[in-house]
Design an enzyme around this catalytic site. Structure first.
Site, short mmCIF file in Angstrom:
data_model
loop_
_atom_site.label_atom_id
_atom_site.label_comp_id
_atom_site.label_asym_id
_atom_site.label_seq_id
_atom_site.Cartn_x
_atom_site.Cartn_y
_atom_site.Cartn_z
CB CYS A 1 -0.98 0.01 1.18
SG CYS A 1 -0.22 -0.20 2.80
CG ASP B 1 -8.14 1.85 1.27
OD1 ASP B 1 -7.28 1.11 0.74
OD2 ASP B 1 -8.58 1.66 2.42
CG HIS C 1 -4.30 0.37 4.86
ND1 HIS C 1 -3.85 -0.44 3.83
CD2 HIS C 1 -5.40 0.98 4.38
CE1 HIS C 1 -4.66 -0.32 2.79
NE2 HIS C 1 -5.61 0.55 3.10
#
EC number: 3.5.1.122
Length: 187
Positions: free
Chosen positions: A14, A80, A64
């Site tokens: 991520c 996201d 994250h």
């Protein structure tokens, strides 16, 4: 803004996905932030994540990273890659569904999330990752790495330091759940 399908993506990376997205958005980065989410125990519950087949259940990530844009009118949108929620959803909808404060009441305080807010231009010059956090003890990758080269803006990998919310980095802000809601909520 690129669609999620147009942006470079590799599952389980991520921080690099956000970096590559911001790289593609240059030079129009003034309204964008990289947001790193973690806590002291490196166990953050997030809902609506694709890593969990049941979108109503949660995933326990060690960290994250997402992208948030904050417009001049105060509105904010969240990008996201790993969410079941729409790409570019408004901040409040993302917050309610992903942070799920009602369900969080079942968790002890140590699971509360913290957020490092990094302006996009700073993130692009700050992040360095040698991907060592994704290596098994035998040196093989836990998950396939991205095809693009390592992101290295300094001599050392600093990703694990960036998700340590006790450490300070110039031009970044660490916020708790109340502070980030206030920062990205509509004016």
């Amino acid at each position: 803004m690129l669609s999620a399908k147009e942006a470079p993506y590799q599952s389980c990376y991520c921080e690099e996905n956000v970096y590559k997205l911001l790289e593609k958005l240059k030079p129009n980065l003034d309204d964008f932030f990289a947001v790193l989410i973690s806590n002291d125990i490196k166990m953050i519950p997030l809902w609506k994540q694709k890593a969990e087949r049941d979108p109503e259940s949660f995933v326990l990530w060690d960290y994250h990273v997402i992208t948030i844009s904050k417009n001049s009118d105060g509105s904010a949108k969240v990008y996201d890659f790993d969410s079941w929620i729409d790409w570019g959803v408004d901040f409040q909808t993302y917050w309610n569904q992903t942070m799920n404060e009602d369900e969080m009441k079942q968790f002890r305080e140590k699971y509360r999330r913290k957020f490092r807010i990094i302006p996009a231009r700073i993130y692009l010059s700050l992040l360095s990752s040698d991907r060592s956090h994704m290596l098994n003890p035998d040196g093989t990758y836990m998950k396939p790495p991205p095809e693009w080269p390592l992101i290295q803006n300094s001599t050392n990998s600093n990703l694990m330091n960036l998700i340590d919310m006790k450490l300070e980095f110039p031009e970044t802000m660490v916020m708790d759940e109340t502070e980030i809601r206030r920062f990205f909520s509509d004016a």
